[in-house]
Enzyme design. Structure first.
Site, PDB file in Angstrom:
ATOM      1  N   GLU A 184     -13.809   0.305  15.779  1.00  0.00           N
ATOM      2  CA  GLU A 184     -13.584  -1.109  16.361  1.00  0.00           C
ATOM      3  C   GLU A 184     -12.900  -0.514  17.883  1.00  0.00           C
ATOM      4  OE1 GLU A 184     -10.051  -2.431  14.244  1.00  0.00           O
ATOM      5  OE2 GLU A 184     -11.097  -2.262  12.439  1.00  0.00           O
ATOM      6  N   ARG A 232     -10.936  16.246   7.573  1.00  0.00           N
ATOM      7  CA  ARG A 232     -11.491  16.513   6.639  1.00  0.00           C
ATOM      8  C   ARG A 232     -12.920  16.901   6.811  1.00  0.00           C
ATOM      9  NH1 ARG A 232     -10.722  10.668   3.531  1.00  0.00           N
ATOM     10  NH2 ARG A 232      -8.713  10.353   4.413  1.00  0.00           N
ATOM     11  N   ASN A 242       0.969  -1.258   0.029  1.00  0.00           N
ATOM     12  CA  ASN A 242       0.004   0.090  -0.039  1.00  0.00           C
ATOM     13  C   ASN A 242       0.927   1.267  -0.030  1.00  0.00           C
ATOM     14  OD1 ASN A 242      -1.772   2.021   0.432  1.00  0.00           O
ATOM     15  ND2 ASN A 242      -2.639   1.102   2.386  1.00  0.00           N
ATOM     16  N   PHE A 271      -9.534  10.764  18.172  1.00  0.00           N
ATOM     17  CA  PHE A 271     -10.747  10.660  18.877  1.00  0.00           C
ATOM     18  C   PHE A 271     -10.487  10.436  20.371  1.00  0.00           C
ATOM     19  CE2 PHE A 271     -14.679  10.982  16.173  1.00  0.00           C
ATOM     20  CZ  PHE A 271     -14.091  11.399  15.448  1.00  0.00           C
ATOM     21  N   HIS A 321     -12.976   3.350   0.438  1.00  0.00           N
ATOM     22  CA  HIS A 321     -12.917   2.289   1.490  1.00  0.00           C
ATOM     23  C   HIS A 321     -13.556   0.837   0.972  1.00  0.00           C
ATOM     24  CE1 HIS A 321     -12.546   5.363   4.734  1.00  0.00           C
ATOM     25  NE2 HIS A 321     -11.194   5.079   4.265  1.00  0.00           N
ATOM     26  N   ARG A 323      -2.869  -1.941  -3.343  1.00  0.00           N
ATOM     27  CA  ARG A 323      -4.030  -1.141  -3.110  1.00  0.00           C
ATOM     28  C   ARG A 323      -3.932   0.057  -3.928  1.00  0.00           C
ATOM     29  NH1 ARG A 323      -5.014   3.166   1.358  1.00  0.00           N
ATOM     30  NH2 ARG A 323      -7.231   3.645   0.924  1.00  0.00           N
ATOM     31  N   GLU A 357      -8.325  -5.098   5.462  1.00  0.00           N
ATOM     32  CA  GLU A 357      -8.162  -4.978   4.017  1.00  0.00           C
ATOM     33  C   GLU A 357      -7.053  -5.636   3.218  1.00  0.00           C
ATOM     34  OE1 GLU A 357      -8.485  -0.621   5.509  1.00  0.00           O
ATOM     35  OE2 GLU A 357      -9.171  -0.022   3.514  1.00  0.00           O
TER      36      GLU A 357
HETATM   37  P1  AMP Z   1      -7.918   4.233  11.216  1.00  0.00           P
HETATM   38  O1  AMP Z   1      -7.584   5.332  10.332  1.00  0.00           O
HETATM   39  O2  AMP Z   1      -8.611   3.391  11.123  1.00  0.00           O
HETATM   40  O3  AMP Z   1      -6.375   3.606  11.655  1.00  0.00           O
HETATM   41  O4  AMP Z   1      -8.049   5.050  12.623  1.00  0.00           O
HETATM   42  C1  AMP Z   1      -7.391   5.836  13.410  1.00  0.00           C
HETATM   43  C2  AMP Z   1      -8.320   6.697  14.573  1.00  0.00           C
HETATM   44  O5  AMP Z   1      -8.919   5.467  15.291  1.00  0.00           O
HETATM   45  C3  AMP Z   1      -7.405   7.577  15.368  1.00  0.00           C
HETATM   46  O6  AMP Z   1      -7.080   8.749  14.783  1.00  0.00           O
HETATM   47  C4  AMP Z   1      -8.216   7.503  16.517  1.00  0.00           C
HETATM   48  O7  AMP Z   1      -9.037   8.593  16.306  1.00  0.00           O
HETATM   49  C5  AMP Z   1      -9.165   6.312  16.660  1.00  0.00           C
HETATM   50  N1  AMP Z   1      -9.012   5.242  17.833  1.00  0.00           N
HETATM   51  C6  AMP Z   1      -7.766   4.505  17.813  1.00  0.00           C
HETATM   52  N2  AMP Z   1      -7.965   3.885  19.094  1.00  0.00           N
HETATM   53  C7  AMP Z   1      -8.943   4.424  19.545  1.00  0.00           C
HETATM   54  C8  AMP Z   1      -9.711   4.403  20.941  1.00  0.00           C
HETATM   55  N3  AMP Z   1      -9.264   3.571  21.735  1.00  0.00           N
HETATM   56  N4  AMP Z   1     -10.650   5.224  21.475  1.00  0.00           N
HETATM   57  C9  AMP Z   1     -11.147   6.069  20.488  1.00  0.00           C
HETATM   58  N5  AMP Z   1     -10.470   6.422  19.192  1.00  0.00           N
HETATM   59  C10 AMP Z   1      -9.665   5.613  18.953  1.00  0.00           C
END
Ligand code: AMP
Length: 399
Positions: A334, A241, A7, A284, A180, A91, A384
Site C-alpha cells: 500500500e 522469515r 485478533n 522496508f 492471509h 481471527r 481484514e
Molecule cells: P504490515 O505487516 O502489513 O503492517 O506491514 C508493515 C510493513 O510495511 C513495515 O514493516 C514496513 O516494512 C512497510 N511499510 C509501511 N509503510 C511504508 C512506506 N511508506 N514505505 C515502505 N514500506 C513501508
C-alpha cells in the site's frame, strides 16, 4: 448492529468495534505485553482522544476485561451497555482442512480448533486463548471464527501437495495451506468492483506485502495458489522469515551451529529474511533509506524481494493461463512506491506497465497502470477486520 473483532497474538490483543449500519469503526485498540511485568492498553475511540493505560496484565482474560471496560468507559467509551455488542468475530490463523469457511463458534468447533494446534503450534494457541477468554466474559454473545487459511481451501491437490510420501499427508496433514486468506479475499473482491467486472470472469494476482508477505492467484474468484505453505514461512522472502530455501539447508545449519529444532524454527522465522540479508532492519522504510545511502546489502535485500515477487507473478500467470489485474496491499504494497516500481518494471511481456506518476500514492485505492494496458495494476488497502465483521454478521443473521 455492533460487532467486535478480536485478533489475539501470544502477548497481544487487537480489537475494533464496528457499527455495521454503515461499516464504520467506533473504536479500535491494542492490549500488549500480556503476561509481562508491565502491560499496556491503547484505546482509540474514533471521535475522541486516544487513551493509554499501563499496568500488569497477567493473562488474556484480564486483557479482554480491560478492552470491554475501555469500550464501556463513561469518558472514552463508545457503548453504554455491554448488550449493545451483538456479536464477536475472531481471527484464527490456521483452520487446516477442517474449515473452508468462517464458522459460528460452538463447543464442538473449539474441540476442532484444539486439534489444529498440532499443525499450528505457534499460531493457534493464542487465538484459542483469546476466544475462550471472550466466551467467558461475554457468555451470551454469538461468536464467529474467521480463518487465514479458509480462502485457500479451493487450491487443487496438485498445487497443495508436497513431493514427500503421501503417508505424511494422511498421518500429519503435511500439505500447503496458504495464509492471509481474509486479506486476499477482501482485496480481490474490491478489485472486481474497481474494474466493474464480475469476479467470476477475472484472473487476479493479489500481493499482500507486509511484515509477512504472501501472493495469491485468484481465478474466477477462487484461490488456486498461495505462496505460503504448511506454515507462513514458505514463499517470498519476508521481513524476518526466510521464505523458500533448499530444505537441505535446515539440517546442515542445525548440525553446524549445534541448534535444536525449536531454535532452528525460531531462527528461520525471526532472524532471516530481508533483516538477515541486510543486517539493517526488517522494515522496508529503513531498507530503502539505507539503500539510497549506498548500503549494498540493503539494496540486495530489496532486489531479492522484488525479483522473487516477479517470479511468483510469472508462475501464477502460468497457473491461471491469463492475467487481468495485479493488486498491491499490506504495509509495503500500500505504501512503498519504490517496491511497486521495482516489482512492475520489465514485466511488459505480461501486459504489466506501471504509470510512474500514478504510482505516487500511499494507503489509498488507485489504478496505477498506464492507460490502455492489458493488465491493471491496483493499489487496494486491505481491511481484514471489516471482512471478519461482515462474515460475523452474515453467520449470526443466518443462525
Ligand atoms: P504490515 O505487516 O502489513 O503492517 O506491514 C508493515 C510493513 O510495511 C513495515 O514493516 C514496513 O516494512 C512497510 N511499510 C509501511 N509503510 C511504508 C512506506 N511508506 N514505505 C515502505 N514500506 C513501508
Amino acid at each position: 448492529m455492533k460487532v467486535l473483532v478480536i485478533n489475539c497474538g501470544s502477548s497481544s490483543l487487537k480489537y475494533q468495534l464496528f457499527n455495521m449500519e454503515d461499516n464504520s469503526v467506533l473504536a479500535k485498540g491494542l492490549v500488549e505485553r500480556i503476561g509481562l511485568e508491565v502491560g499496556m492498553l491503547k484505546h482509540q475511540p474514533i471521535n475522541n482522544n486516544k487513551v493509554e493505560v499501563s499496568e500488569k496484565i497477567p493473562n488474556h482474560r484480564v486483557a479482554v476485561k480491560m478492552m470491554l471496560d475501555a469500550l464501556l468507559d463513561k469518558n472514552h467509551g463508545v457503548v453504554k451497555n455491554i448488550s449493545e455488542i451483538s456479536a464477536v468475530g475472531h481471527r484464527v490463523v490456521h483452520g487446516a482442512e477442517k474449515f473452508s469457511d468462517s464458522v459460528k463458534i460452538t463447543d464442538e468447533v473449539m474441540d476442532v480448533l484444539k486439534e489444529c494446534v498440532a499443525i499450528a503450534p505457534l499460531h493457534n494457541p493464542p487465538n484459542i486463548i483469546g476466544i475462550e477468554a471472550a466466551r467467558d466474559m461475554l457468555p451470551d454473545v454469538p461468536m464467529v471464527g474467521v480463518f487465514d487459511t479458509a480462502f485457500h481451501q479451493t487450491m487443487p491437490n496438485y498445487a497443495y501437495m508436497y513431493g514427500v510420501p503421501y503417508e505424511l499427508y494422511e498421518k500429519y496433514s503435511v500439505r500447503r495451506y496458504g495464509f492471509h486468506g481474509t486479506s486476499h479475499r477482501f482485496v480481490s473482491a474490491e478489485a472486481a468492483k474497481m474494474l466493474e467486472k464480475s469476479i467470476e470472469e477475472l484472473n487476479i494476482i493479489t500481493l499482500h506485502l507486509g511484515n509477512g508477505s504472501s501472493i495469491t492467484a485468484v481465478k474466477n474468484g477462487k484461490s488456486v495458489e498461495n505462496s505460503m505453505g504448511f506454515t507462513p514461512l514458505e514463499g517470498i522472502i519476508m521481513g524476518t522469515r526466510c521464505g523458500n530455501i533448499d530444505p537441505a539447508i535446515v539440517p546442515f545449519i542445525m548440525e553446524q551451529e549445534g541448534i535444536s529444532p525449536d531454535q532452528m524454527n525460531n531462527y528461520l522465522n525471526k532472524k532471516c529474511g530481508v533483516y538477515g540479508i541486510s543486517g539493517v532492519s526488517s522494515d522496508f522504510r529503513d531498507l530503502e533509506d539505507a539503500a539510497k545511502n549506498g548500503n549494498t546489502r540493503a539494496e540486495l535485500a530489496l532486489k531479492m524481494f522484488s525479483y522473487q515477487a516477479k517470479k511468483f507473478i510469472g508462475s501464477y500467470v502460468a497457473a491461471m493461463n491469463g492475467l487481468d489485474a495485479i493488486v498491491f496491499t499490506g504495509g509495503i504494497g500500500e505504501n512503498s512506491i519504490t517496491m511497486r516500481q521495482m516489482i512492475c518494471e520489465d514485466m511488459d511481456y505480461f501486459g504489466i506497465k506501471i504509470d510512474e506518476q500514478k504510482n505516487h500514492v500511499r494507503g489509498k485505492k488507485a489504478d496505477i497502470s498506464l492507460e490502455d494496458t492489458k493488465t491493471k495494476i491496483l493499489v487496494i488497502p486491505t481491511n481484514e477486520e471489516l471482512m471478519i465483521a461482515l462474515d460475523t454478521v452474515s453467520l449470526v443473521k443466518t443462525a
